[in-house]
Design an enzyme around this catalytic site. Sequence first.
Site, mmCIF file in Angstrom:
data_model
loop_
_atom_site.group_PDB
_atom_site.id
_atom_site.type_symbol
_atom_site.label_atom_id
_atom_site.label_comp_id
_atom_site.label_asym_id
_atom_site.label_seq_id
_atom_site.Cartn_x
_atom_site.Cartn_y
_atom_site.Cartn_z
ATOM 1 N N GLY A 11 3.483 73.684 135.416
ATOM 2 C CA GLY A 11 2.171 74.208 135.651
ATOM 3 C C GLY A 11 2.518 75.505 136.264
ATOM 4 N N TYR A 144 -9.688 61.440 136.723
ATOM 5 C CA TYR A 144 -8.598 62.108 137.410
ATOM 6 C C TYR A 144 -7.983 61.582 138.586
ATOM 7 C CZ TYR A 144 -7.071 66.600 139.954
ATOM 8 O OH TYR A 144 -6.284 67.534 140.635
ATOM 9 N N PRO A 171 -2.972 67.747 148.492
ATOM 10 C CA PRO A 171 -3.520 69.046 148.894
ATOM 11 C C PRO A 171 -5.157 68.934 149.033
ATOM 12 C CG PRO A 171 -2.469 69.440 147.064
ATOM 13 C CD PRO A 171 -2.392 68.053 147.358
ATOM 14 N N ARG A 216 -15.984 70.473 152.754
ATOM 15 C CA ARG A 216 -14.904 70.578 152.055
ATOM 16 C C ARG A 216 -13.794 71.340 153.131
ATOM 17 N NH1 ARG A 216 -17.217 67.486 149.175
ATOM 18 N NH2 ARG A 216 -17.458 67.389 147.233
#
Length: 322
Positions: A11, A144, A171, A216
């Site tokens: 990635g 996911y 994370p 968040r």
Amino acid sequence: MSSKSVIMVTGGSGLVGKAVQWVIENTDDKCGKREGEEWIFLTSKDGNLTDPAATKAIFEKYRPTHIIHLAAKVGGLFGNMAANLDYFRDNLLINDNILHNAKEFGVQKVVSCLSTCVFPDKTTYPIDETMIHLGPPHDSNYGYSHSKRMVDVMNRGYHDQYGCNFTSVIPTNVFGPHDNFHLVNSHVIPGLIHKSYLAHSTKSPFIIAGTGKPLRQFIYSRDLAKLFIWTLREYKEITPLILSVPEEQEVSIKQVVDSIVKAMEYDIDYRFDTNKADGQYKKTASNKKLMDLNPDFKFTPFDVALDETVKWFKENYETIRK
Ligand code: NAP
Ligand code: GDP
């Protein structure tokens, strides 16, 4: 790490992979490249990691001694809601292919990447590393998040059966240069940076999905990259490590929108489309374990990181992922 290492980053062309490359090339040897290290940054052009044969061919070609495993099918709330099965299958296949070959080729250490959405939806706060498997994740991205949970199961199994040193980090929401600025399948910060740009340039309404109330924690991709490199070099456990800013730095989506409008330097109004989903209300994570192990780490202030991201977006608008 031994003196001669081949560190393969899967990635390598994504948000986090590009940040790891930036840190390796632009910082001192605490986080930057060290003597005896060769860093390889893979993209999907090197091979489709959902394919076992293509993945094996990559291991045969590079013979990595260490891996930072970032490659994944990644999307925001709305991308996930539209294709939970695809997110589940692609990521399960990618992770199985990487970890199986890492074991077969004797890789010394793998650090894989989970996400705070792996945690149960119904939980107590703050969330910590012990809570991953204590209940179902939020419905919006169950594909996911289940695929990511399975990495922790595989890491445990590879350690118990074969003695492998495969671990993972968790994370919180990430943002930074090289993000995916797609209008639908992106995360909230890149999505809203792009939408505000279009609203400003076409004098059209700037519309925010949901109520703006969800909370968040956001980590700057370059901070996350430094922590990934530190984890690869220093973290000793198989069990995961949360990589997050402190709980006090949690912000509402409305605060994010206001910060984006300020960083873009636009004089525009916005409104919320409350018919659109909010997703999980919050997933407040504790970074205590990280700060106990790495007490000197300094996070970039949110507004500074957002300014750098917006500057990068404006300078690279023609070529960004959108
Ligand atoms: P990203 O920008 O979408 O990048 C994804 C990377 O994976 C790209 O390099 C892509 O290659 C590669 N890739 C995807 N499918 C592949 C396949 N089938 N074969 C080979 N390579 C493939 O994602 P990111 O945001 O950097 O995410 C990196 C990691 O962080 C992921 O594991 C993600 O789950 C995790 N994470 C992200 C966030 C976030 O807010 N972004 C939060 C928590 C955790 P191409 O560029 O060639 O397509
Ligand atoms: P996640 O919910 O933490 O997986 O990540 P997202 O970044 O996709 O979304 C976070 C929050 O931002 C949710 O409450 C969304 O409703 C809200 N949001 C507001 N506008 C947008 C947008 O344009 N894109 C995305 N992805 N989320 C948005």
